[in-house]
Write a protein that holds these residues in place. Structure first.
Motif, short mmCIF file in Angstrom:
data_model
loop_
_atom_site.label_atom_id
_atom_site.label_comp_id
_atom_site.label_asym_id
_atom_site.label_seq_id
_atom_site.Cartn_x
_atom_site.Cartn_y
_atom_site.Cartn_z
N ASP A 1 5.68 -6.41 5.36
CA ASP A 1 4.54 -6.37 4.45
C ASP A 1 4.93 -6.12 3.00
O ASP A 1 4.08 -5.85 2.16
N GLU B 1 -5.68 -3.80 3.87
CA GLU B 1 -4.46 -3.89 4.69
C GLU B 1 -3.56 -4.99 4.13
O GLU B 1 -4.01 -6.07 3.79
N ASP C 1 -5.36 4.11 2.20
CA ASP C 1 -6.57 3.68 2.89
C ASP C 1 -7.66 3.20 1.92
O ASP C 1 -8.67 2.63 2.36
N ARG D 1 0.82 -1.22 0.00
CA ARG D 1 0.00 0.00 0.00
C ARG D 1 0.85 1.27 0.00
O ARG D 1 0.56 2.22 -0.73
#
Length: 789
Positions: A165, A157, A153, A134
Motif C-alpha cells: 500500500d 483505506e 482512521d 495512511r
C-alpha cells in the motif's frame, strides 16, 4: 517527431506511436532496426513454434501472438513480453508434447528479446510521485509535531499495487482523501497547540462492583476477596461489565492504571486483556492496552496509556467458556480484578513539547504577523523534509495575513496557515528529485527514502544533517545509518508493515473459524498467531539469520498458548520466545505458521488453490494469471463424498486449466495437513447434523488428508516436511522473490524486467556475505537501484 518515429508508425497503433515518440524524445528508445530485428527473429520463431496454438483463432491460454507489439510500447506489452520470455526460458513454451526448438535457436531468439525488453521496460516506466499512505501520514504528523495521535482512521483505506500500500500507482488523491487530510491536519494542530491552564494531575479509585452486582445471582460474576471475578470470555470484545465507567478520565492525556488481579480456582495460569474505550457522539473507539497472564497469587499490574477524554478501561478474561450455566458443587475457574487506581494526566512539561516546538514562546493572544512568519519559516522546511524553496513560505504567510486582515484572531489565522502546510502536496507527497544529468536522487531525498523504508517515518535530524553535508551517500555512512534505524524502536513499523502485507497478516481478522468445528480457536490464539509471524521476522532481522530459515528451520517463536496449539511441550507463559522444535516437527519457517495458514483459508474449509497461489506468489515469485473465463470454481463437498483433491484432478483434465494448476496444486496439497486455524490434522472434519431444525449435531472425522504430491518439474513429496526440503533446493528462487518484495516496498513501485539484473546482484552479494536477512536489507540500501529514480 523525427524520421525514425515515422518509419515505425506502420508497426504500431496511433496510441503506441505517440508513446514511442515520447520515449524517443527522452533519448531512451531503441532504434527502428532493433524493432525490425525483433519482429523478424521473434516473429519467425512464433510462426514456427507457437502460432498453431496462439493465433487469433485458437488463443490458447488467452494469448494471441498475432497482436503482440514488437515495439513493446506500454506497460501491458512489457508485461506480456516478460511472460513470453519467461515461459520460453523455462521451457514451458513450446509445451513438452510439441516439437522443441534447437537450443541454439531458442538462445538466439531470447538473446534478441531480452535486451529489447530491458530497454522497453526502463523507457516505459512512469516515475510516479507517491503520496504518504495512511500509516506514513500518521507517523509523519506525530514526528513533526511531537504528538501521539491515531489519525489513520480519518483517511480512506489505501489501495495496494504489487502487494503493497505504499506503491505510488495505487495512491491516488480523491476529494474524500483531501477531506480526510484536512480533518487529520486540524486535529493534529488542535492537539499540538494548548490553551488554558495546566490540567491538574489527580489520583482516584474506581471499581466495577456497582455495575456487576446485579449479575452475581446468575453466577457469571462473583465477589471474592474484594475482587470482581469473571467466569466467562465475552463474545463481544468491545464491551465488558468489568470497567472503570463509573469514573471516566476527565481530559485527554497519559494516565497510569494500577490494579490487582488473580486467577481463581484455576489449575493453571489464566489470561486477560485490557482495552481503553472512548465515545465521540454515538461512535465508540477501542484501543487494546495489552495482554496479561495471572496466577492464583494476586499480582499488582500497572499500565500507562494515552487516552481520549471520557475514556474508561475494560477488562476481558480469555480462554474461559463463552456461556456458562453453573451447576451446584462444580468449581469453575475465573479471573478476578480489584479496584483500579487511576493517576493522571501525567504531564512531563507545560506547555508540552508539541506546543513549544511549534510556537516557541509566542503568545497566541498577542502574536503578530512577524511571529507567524517566523513560525512558518521554521515549520515549512521541517514539514517538507527539505530546504524551503523561494516563495514557498510566503504563500502560507500570505494566507495567514489575509485572515488577520479580515479580522480573524492571531491564533485562528496561524492555525489556518499551519493546517494548509499539512495539506500541501509538498507535505503529502514524497519528493524524489534527481540530481542534474543523472537519475540518482538527491541527498535529501535519499535520507527520506531510507527513513520511510525502515521506519515509515520522516528522516530525523541526524539523517538530514548528513544529507545536507553530502555525506549520506558514502557507503560506510549509509550503512551506519541503516544499521542505526534497524536498531531503533521505529523499525518495529517496518516489521509490522512488511510482514503484514508480504505474509497477508493484515487479513488475519477477516475470517472467523467455525466454532462448531474449531473449538480450540479463541482471541488469545489469534493474537499469538500474529505475534509469532511478526516475532519470527523480527528475530531473523535482529540476529541476521539466513533467509532460508523463512522456508524451514528447527526453531520457532512461541508462547504457551501457541505451543499448546502446535503440540510443543515445556513452554509456559504469555511472552514469546525462541524455542527449539522437535526433530520430527512439521513446524519451522513461515509456511507452517498458524497465521499464514489461517489467512489462506476461509474459516471453515481449506483450498489447495488458495494456498498454492499464495506460495507461488509470495515464496517463489511466480505470479499466477486469473482463471480462464467461465471456469467453475472448486467448492468443498460437505457430504465428504469427494475430496478437493479429486475435484482438482478433474479440473486439471481441462487443458486450459492444467497449465496453471500443475504449478498451483502441489504446494496447496502439501499444506492440506493444516486446518483453517493452522492445527495439524490427519482427517478432515465434518459437522454431522442430527437435528436439522436446530442444527444440532457433532463433529466427526471425514476423509483422510493426503498431503503428498508431485511438483510441475516431476519431484515427488510425501508431506509438508518433504515439500519444504524441495523448497530449500529452490532457495535461489526464494531469495530473488524476497529481494523483489523488499525492493518494491522500499521504492514504492513494482519491479520490472529491467530490474532483474540489479536483483540478481543483490542476491549474489547477500549470499557471499552469509545470506542473512539483515545483510539483505543492507545490500538493498547500498544498491544503485535504491539511490535511483
Amino acid at each position: 517527431m523525427n524520421d525514425d518515429t515515422l518509419r515505425l508508425l506502420p508497426f504500431f497503433s496511433m496510441r503506441q506511436a505517440v508513446l514511442t515518440a515520447c520515449m524517443l524524445s527522452a533519448g531512451s528508445l531503441w532504434a527502428a532496426d532493433t524493432v525490425l530485428t525483433l519482429k523478424q527473429q521473434a516473429g519467425a520463431f512464433f510462426d514456427k513454434h507457437c502460432l498453431e496454438c496462439h493465433d487469433a483463432e485458437t488463443k490458447k491460454g488467452g494469448l494471441d501472438l498475432e497482436l503482440v507489439d514488437y515495439g513493446m510500447a506500454g506497460r501491458a506489452q512489457t508485461d506480456l513480453w516478460t511472460s513470453i520470455h519467461d515461459r520460453m526460458a523455462k521451457g514451458e513454451m513450446p509445451p513438452a508434447k510439441q516439437v522443441q526448438p534447437a537450443k541454439a535457436e531458442l538462445e538466439q531468439v531470447l538473446g534478441v528479446i531480452k535486451p529489447a525488453l530491458i530497454t522497453a521496460d526502463r523507457a516505459g516506466r512512469e516515475v510516479v510521485q507517491r503520496r504518504l499512505n495512511r500509516i506514513e501520514y500518521q507517523n509523519t504528523i506525530n514526528d513533526l509535531l511531537a504528538v501521539d495521535l491515531d489519525l489513520k482512521d480519518l483517511l480512506p483505506e489505501d489501495q495496494q499495487a504489487g502487494g503493497f500500500d505504499n506503491n505510488g500507482e495505487a495512491l491516488a488523491v480523491s476529494t474524500e482523501q483531501m477531506q480526510g487530510y484536512l480533518a487529520a491536519a486540524r486535529r493534529a494542530i488542535d492537539a499540538a497547540i494548548v490553551t488554558g491552564d495546566r490540567p491538574k494531575t489527580e489520583t482516584f479509585k474506581v471499581d466495577s462492583t456497582r455495575e456487576v452486582k446485579p449479575y452475581f445471582a446468575d453466577g457469571t460474576y462473583s465477589l471474592v476477596d474484594g475482587r470482581v471475578v469473571i467466569f466467562t470470555s465475552s463474545d463481544n470484545s468491545s464491551y465488558s461489565k468489568v470497567s472503570t465507567r463509573d469514573h471516566r478520565i476527565p481530559v485527554r492525556g497519559r494516565y497510569r492504571f494500577r490494579f490487582q488481579a488473580a486467577a481463581h480456582d484455576a489449575a493453571d495460569r489464566l489470561w486477560f486483556t485490557v482495552s481503553g474505550s472512548s465515545f465521540a457522539g454515538l461512535e465508540a473507539t477501542h484501543k487494546n492496552l495489552g495482554y496479561y497472564e495471572v496466577s492464583a497469587e494476586p499480582k499488582m499490574f500497572e499500565i500507562e496509556a494515552l487516552l481520549e477524554a471520557k475514556s474508561a478501561i475494560q477488562f476481558f478474561a480469555l480462554g474461559l467458556p463463552g456461556y456458562l450455566k453453573k451447576k451446584p458443587g462444580v468449581v469453575y475457574p475465573g479471573v478476578g480484578f480489584g479496584e483500579v487506581e487511576i493517576t493522571g494526566p501525567l504531564i512531563e512539561q507545560w506547555p508540552p513539547e508539541s506546543h513549544t516546538r511549534l510556537l516557541g514562546t509566542t503568545d497566541l493572544k498577542t502574536g503578530t504577523l512577524a511571529d507567524a512568519e517566523r513560525i512558518l519559516s521554521g515549520f515549512v522546511p521541517r514539514a517538507f523534509r527539505r530546504v524551503a524553496e523561494d516563495g514557498e513560505v510566503a504563500r502560507f504567510v500570505s494566507l495567514t495575513k489575509s485572515l488577520l486582515e479580515s479580522g480573524r484572531s492571531f491564533e485562528e489565522s496561524l492555525r489556518a496557515g499551519l493546517i494548509a502546510v499539512l495539506c500541501s502536496p509538498n507535505f503529502i507527497y514524497l519528493r524524489e528529485a534527481s540530481q542534474p544529468d543523472t537519475t540518482r536522487i538527491a541527498a535529501a531525498e535519499l535520507a527520506v527514502r531510507l527513513s520511510y523504508f525502515l521506519c515509515s517515518a520522516p528522516p530525523d535530524d541526524e539523517l538530514l544533517a548528513l544529507a545536507a553535508k553530502k555525506q549520506l551517500s558514502t557507503p560506510a555512512v549509509l550503512r551506519a545509518q541503516a544499521e542505526r534505524l534497524l536498531s531503533s524502536p521505529k523499525s518495529e513499523t517496518f516489521v509490522k508493515n512488511f510482514t503484514g502485507q508480504w505474509l497477508h497478516l493484515r487479513q488475519l481478522n477477516d475470517t472467523t473459524p467455525d466454532e462448531k468445528l474449531y473449538k480450540k480457536f479463541d482471541e488469545l490464539l489469534q493474537v499469538s498467531m500474529l505475534w509469532e509471524s511478526e516475532g519470527y521476522f523480527r528475530e531473523m532481522l535482529k540476529a541476521d539469520l539466513p533467509i532460508e530459515d523463512l522456508l524451514d528451520a528447527r526453531w520457532a517463536m512461541l508462547n504457551q498458548r501457541l505451543a499448546e496449539h502446535y503440540g510443543v511441550a515445556d513452554v509456559t507463559g504469555l511472552d514469546l520466545r525462541k524455542v527449539a522444535l522437535p526433530a520430527d516437527s512439521v513446524r519451522g519457517g513461515v509456511l507452517t505458521q498458524a497465521a499464514v495458514l489461517k489467512v489462506t483459508a476461509n474459516g471453515t474449509t481449506t483450498s489447495p488453490v488458495l494456498r498454492g497461489v499464495w506460495v507461488l506468489e509470495n515464496i517463489l515469485g511466480q505470479p499466477t494469471p486469473p482463471p480462464p473465463p467461465n471456469t467453475a470454481g472448486i467448492e468443498p463437498d460437505i457430504r465428504g463424498a469427494e475430496t478437493v483433491r479429486e475435484q482438482l484432478a478433474k479440473h486439471r483434465n481441462v487443458e486450459s486449466c492444467n497449465v496453471c494448476h500443475r504449478q498451483i496444486d502441489p504446494p496447496g496439497f502439501a499444506l492440506e495437513s493444516f486446518d483453517p486455524i493452522g492445527d495439524y490434522r490427519e482427517n478432515y472434519l465434518r459437522w454431522n447434523v442430527t437435528n436439522v431444525e436446530h442444527n444440532w449435531g457433532s463433529v466427526v472425522k471425514g476423509a483422510l488428508v493426503d498431503s503428498s504430491g508431485q511438483t510441475a518439474s516431476g519431484e515427488a513429496f510425501a508431506d509438508i516436511r518433504a515439500f519444504k526440503k524441495l523448497l530449500l533446493a529452490r532457495r535461489a528462487d526464494f531469495a530473488r522473490c524476497l529481494t523483489e518484495k523488499l525492493l518494491s516496498y522500499a521504492l514504492g513501485r513494482e519491479m520490472g524486467f529491467s530490474d532483474r539484473a540489479a536483483i540478481d546482484k543483490i542476491v549474489e552479494q547477500t549470499q557471499t556475505q552469509g545470506n542473512g536477512l539483515r545483510t539483505l536489507i543492507h545490500a538493498i540500501v547500498q544498491s544503485e537501484t535504491f539511490a535511483t529514480r
